[in-house]
Design a protein around this motif. Structure first.
Motif, PDB file in Angstrom:
ATOM      1  N   LEU A   1       0.839  -1.216   0.000  1.00 55.55           N
ATOM      2  CA  LEU A   1       0.000   0.000   0.000  1.00 55.55           C
ATOM      3  C   LEU A   1       0.865   1.255   0.000  1.00 55.55           C
ATOM      4  N   TYR A   2       1.854   1.268   0.898  1.00 56.64           N
ATOM      5  CA  TYR A   2       2.759   2.427   0.937  1.00 56.64           C
ATOM      6  C   TYR A   2       3.495   2.558  -0.388  1.00 56.64           C
ATOM      7  N   SER A   3       3.967   1.433  -0.873  1.00 55.24           N
ATOM      8  CA  SER A   3       4.771   1.435  -2.085  1.00 55.24           C
ATOM      9  C   SER A   3       3.993   2.024  -3.263  1.00 55.24           C
ATOM     10  N   LYS A   4       2.703   1.654  -3.361  1.00 53.21           N
ATOM     11  CA  LYS A   4       1.856   2.132  -4.471  1.00 53.21           C
ATOM     12  C   LYS A   4       1.637   3.636  -4.412  1.00 53.21           C
ATOM     13  N   MET A   5       1.651   4.191  -3.198  1.00 50.89           N
ATOM     14  CA  MET A   5       1.346   5.619  -3.029  1.00 50.89           C
ATOM     15  C   MET A   5       2.552   6.534  -3.246  1.00 50.89           C
ATOM     16  N   ILE A   6       3.713   5.938  -3.401  1.00 51.37           N
ATOM     17  CA  ILE A   6       4.929   6.740  -3.564  1.00 51.37           C
ATOM     18  C   ILE A   6       4.952   7.373  -4.956  1.00 51.37           C
ATOM     19  N   THR A   7       5.324   8.670  -5.010  1.00 49.80           N
ATOM     20  CA  THR A   7       5.496   9.325  -6.316  1.00 49.80           C
ATOM     21  C   THR A   7       6.993   9.601  -6.481  1.00 49.80           C
ATOM     22  N   ASP A   8       7.370  10.125  -7.641  1.00 53.44           N
ATOM     23  CA  ASP A   8       8.813  10.384  -7.800  1.00 53.44           C
ATOM     24  C   ASP A   8       9.267  11.604  -6.999  1.00 53.44           C
ATOM     25  N   LYS A   9       8.286  12.260  -6.325  1.00 48.50           N
ATOM     26  CA  LYS A   9       8.673  13.406  -5.482  1.00 48.50           C
ATOM     27  C   LYS A   9       8.615  13.072  -3.986  1.00 48.50           C
ATOM     28  N   THR A  10       8.127  11.872  -3.661  1.00 46.59           N
ATOM     29  CA  THR A  10       8.034  11.528  -2.232  1.00 46.59           C
ATOM     30  C   THR A  10       9.413  11.547  -1.597  1.00 46.59           C
ATOM     31  N   LYS A  11       9.503  12.273  -0.480  1.00 48.76           N
ATOM     32  CA  LYS A  11      10.800  12.385   0.207  1.00 48.76           C
ATOM     33  C   LYS A  11      10.749  11.718   1.574  1.00 48.76           C
ATOM     34  N   VAL A  12       9.551  11.798   2.208  1.00 51.00           N
ATOM     35  CA  VAL A  12       9.411  11.256   3.564  1.00 51.00           C
ATOM     36  C   VAL A  12       8.088  10.503   3.686  1.00 51.00           C
TER      37      VAL A  12
ATOM     38  N   GLY B   1      -4.818   0.773  16.894  1.00 48.84           N
ATOM     39  CA  GLY B   1      -3.777  -0.137  17.377  1.00 48.84           C
ATOM     40  C   GLY B   1      -3.026  -0.898  16.298  1.00 48.84           C
ATOM     41  N   LEU B   2      -3.322  -0.626  15.023  1.00 51.26           N
ATOM     42  CA  LEU B   2      -2.641  -1.350  13.948  1.00 51.26           C
ATOM     43  C   LEU B   2      -1.119  -1.186  14.067  1.00 51.26           C
ATOM     44  N   ILE B   3      -0.413  -2.309  14.009  1.00 56.35           N
ATOM     45  CA  ILE B   3       1.054  -2.265  14.042  1.00 56.35           C
ATOM     46  C   ILE B   3       1.554  -2.397  12.607  1.00 56.35           C
ATOM     47  N   VAL B   4       2.303  -1.391  12.141  1.00 55.65           N
ATOM     48  CA  VAL B   4       2.809  -1.491  10.767  1.00 55.65           C
ATOM     49  C   VAL B   4       4.236  -2.029  10.768  1.00 55.65           C
ATOM     50  N   PRO B   5       4.600  -2.761   9.721  1.00 57.39           N
ATOM     51  CA  PRO B   5       5.952  -3.357   9.663  1.00 57.39           C
ATOM     52  C   PRO B   5       6.992  -2.296   9.292  1.00 57.39           C
ATOM     53  N   VAL B   6       7.397  -1.524  10.284  1.00 59.00           N
ATOM     54  CA  VAL B   6       8.292  -0.384  10.053  1.00 59.00           C
ATOM     55  C   VAL B   6       9.551  -0.819   9.301  1.00 59.00           C
ATOM     56  N   LYS B   7      10.124  -1.937   9.743  1.00 58.71           N
ATOM     57  CA  LYS B   7      11.397  -2.376   9.157  1.00 58.71           C
ATOM     58  C   LYS B   7      11.253  -2.604   7.646  1.00 58.71           C
ATOM     59  N   LYS B   8      10.181  -3.279   7.266  1.00 55.34           N
ATOM     60  CA  LYS B   8       9.985  -3.592   5.834  1.00 55.34           C
ATOM     61  C   LYS B   8       9.679  -2.320   5.029  1.00 55.34           C
ATOM     62  N   ILE B   9       8.843  -1.446   5.598  1.00 61.20           N
ATOM     63  CA  ILE B   9       8.475  -0.231   4.855  1.00 61.20           C
ATOM     64  C   ILE B   9       9.690   0.692   4.738  1.00 61.20           C
ATOM     65  N   ALA B  10      10.430   0.828   5.847  1.00 59.62           N
ATOM     66  CA  ALA B  10      11.604   1.717   5.827  1.00 59.62           C
ATOM     67  C   ALA B  10      12.636   1.196   4.811  1.00 59.62           C
ATOM     68  N   ALA B  11      12.774  -0.119   4.724  1.00 61.13           N
ATOM     69  CA  ALA B  11      13.756  -0.698   3.784  1.00 61.13           C
ATOM     70  C   ALA B  11      13.304  -0.447   2.341  1.00 61.13           C
ATOM     71  N   MET B  12      12.001  -0.655   2.094  1.00 60.78           N
ATOM     72  CA  MET B  12      11.454  -0.413   0.747  1.00 60.78           C
ATOM     73  C   MET B  12      11.656   1.064   0.374  1.00 60.78           C
ATOM     74  N   ALA B  13      11.375   1.965   1.338  1.00 61.98           N
ATOM     75  CA  ALA B  13      11.489   3.396   1.075  1.00 61.98           C
ATOM     76  C   ALA B  13      12.950   3.788   0.821  1.00 61.98           C
ATOM     77  N   LYS B  14      13.818   3.267   1.656  1.00 57.50           N
ATOM     78  CA  LYS B  14      15.238   3.633   1.554  1.00 57.50           C
ATOM     79  C   LYS B  14      15.790   3.306   0.171  1.00 57.50           C
ATOM     80  N   GLU B  15      15.358   2.183  -0.371  1.00 60.16           N
ATOM     81  CA  GLU B  15      15.818   1.789  -1.723  1.00 60.16           C
ATOM     82  C   GLU B  15      15.478   2.832  -2.768  1.00 60.16           C
ATOM     83  N   LYS B  16      14.386   3.581  -2.488  1.00 61.06           N
ATOM     84  CA  LYS B  16      13.964   4.622  -3.436  1.00 61.06           C
ATOM     85  C   LYS B  16      14.458   5.998  -3.002  1.00 61.06           C
TER      86      LYS B  16
END
Ligand code: PLP
Length: 408
Positions: free
Chosen positions: A177-188, A199-214
């Motif tokens: 879901l996060y990955s799909k919403m990223i544009t070429d201008k997304t910075k943070v 109370g939803l727990i998001v997989p920070v490690k996986k999302i941060a790693a996916m984001a960092k690659e971009k």
């Protein structure tokens, strides 16, 4: 110096009131006898209402409260002599103990008054460039959303918001879901580790790693995660993380932490005026004046008590208490559960289909002596339910009966 707390060994302070044997027991999540014993001996719980709003702030265990009271008296009695001559050294030791607890370097953290302050320093200090975009969703905490909206209003960034699915099938779906919403201008990307709404727990490690690659940074709001769910701060892979010590660590109110990865400190702009501290020194971000000495002095005690209990044990107990009510109330047609049980810990939310959430919260409190809190979620909102480690399963059953009485 007699009477000064032994900051580096808060455990010593506990000797008179803590029996370490109490913590040797595994404390299985459903071992009511064990948890009743812990609650009775170590927590001073109000008897005239059932507090299922522990998401606001956590109760200090008795030994921590005693240490806090001693620290208040000490700071008051010793006055400026203490603040000028003793406290600075003590503060260095406390920061080191906190950094050790978080398994990061003391040079990577500052102690703030709360998570809002920590995250505002990170959000408003982030080196945005013109045209940068930020990604948020409806389950993020409103103060962080507002901090980004403020920057947007000032023309510094554009905020893109999406609707997080309330029942993602698994962690990978959240990453997607996060990955799909990223544009070429997304910075943070703002990552709310544990949502205050459902109370939803998001997989920070996986999302941060996916984001960092971009080339995208995650600014992570772990206000509700620290102490409630086990995680390793460095392993999250997020270079900016704000946390609270007064929710699930059990410290007196008025303490948060901001972590910034060492290499990133120099790029950060200061929020509170400071032109003298070196660019790569995290203290440049902590120029916020006189701080609450006694609150900070109690950090080693709250960390020591929390470690004695153990985050795994705490987390499993809280998850168990949440599961009792979810499993029972999900069978009632009129009750809508709004939290995926496997992707949450203590906090979960619900609503009753034909009733306003404010009315349900009001009846729960005025007629059943049970405190919950309404949160904004879509048009109808939701009721957030948060037990604490001292909550007996019996109280959860009283809550279940009360909701059934209101719904049926
Ligand atoms: C997810 C989340 N982030 C940040 C905060 C802010 O915490 P504080 O009010 O202690 O700054 C809260 C408070 O409830 C929260 O739930």
């Amino acid at each position: 110096m007699t009477g000064l707390p032994a900051v580096a060994s808060a455990g010593d302070l506990f000797d008179s009131v803590i029996d370490v044997k109490d913590f040797a027991n595994e404390g299985a999540p459903d071992d009511e006898k064990y948890w009743k014993h812990i609650a009775h001996k170590y927590y001073s719980v109000s008897k005239d209402y059932i507090n299922l709003e522990n998401g606001y702030y956590g109760m200090q265990p008795k030994p921590v409260l005693q240490a806090f009271q001693r620290n208040i008296s000490l700071a008051n009695r010793e006055g400026a002599r203490f603040a000028r001559k003793v406290y600075p050294g003590m503060n260095t030791t406390i920061k080191k103990e906190l950094a050790d607890f978080l398994t990061v370097a003391p040079e990577e953290i500052i102690i703030t008054r709360n998570a809002t302050e920590a995250l505002n320093i990170a959000i408003q200090g982030y080196p945005f460039k013109e045209g940068d975009e930020v990604l948020i969703n409806q389950l993020d905490y409103f103060s962080m959303i507002e901090a980004f909206r403020l920057l947007e209003k000032r023309g510094k960034i554009k905020v893109n918001a999406f609707d997080m699915r309330l029942f993602p099938a698994n962690e990978d779906e959240i990453v997607e879901l996060y990955s799909k919403m990223i544009t070429d201008k997304t910075k943070v990307i703002l990552l709310t580790h544990v949502s205050n709404i459902n109370g939803l727990i998001v997989p920070v490690k996986k999302i941060a790693a996916m984001a960092k690659e971009k080339g995208i940074d995650a600014i992570t709001d772990s206000a509700h995660a620290l102490g409630q769910v086990p995680f390793s701060l460095p392993a999250l892979g997020s270079d900016f993380v704000g946390m609270n010590l007064h929710k699930w660590i059990g410290n007196p109110i008025g303490a948060g932490v901001l972590y910034i990865k060492k290499e990133r400190i120099k790029e950060m702009n200061v929020l509170f005026g400071d032109v003298n501290t070196a660019e790569d020194n995290i203290s440049k971000l902590a120029h916020f004046g006189t701080t609450p000495f006694a609150v900070i002095m109690t950090i080693p005690d709250s960390l020591a008590f929390h470690k004695l209990m153990g985050v795994e044990k705490i987390s499993k107990r809280l998850h168990y208490l949440k599961s009792i009510w979810i499993n029972e109330l999900k069978q009632i047609d009129k009750v809508e559960i709004l939290t995926p049980p496997d992707l949450s810990c203590a906090i979960a939310s619900f609503r009753i289909r034909d009733k306003k959430t404010v009315d349900v919260a009001d009846v729960l409190f005025t007629q059943h002596n049970i405190l919950t809190v309404g949160r904004i979620l879509g048009k109808e909102g939701c009721l957030r339910v948060t037990p604490g480690v001292y909550t007996p399963a019996d109280d959860i059953r009283k809550f279940i009966s009360a909701v059934k009485a209101i719904a049926l």
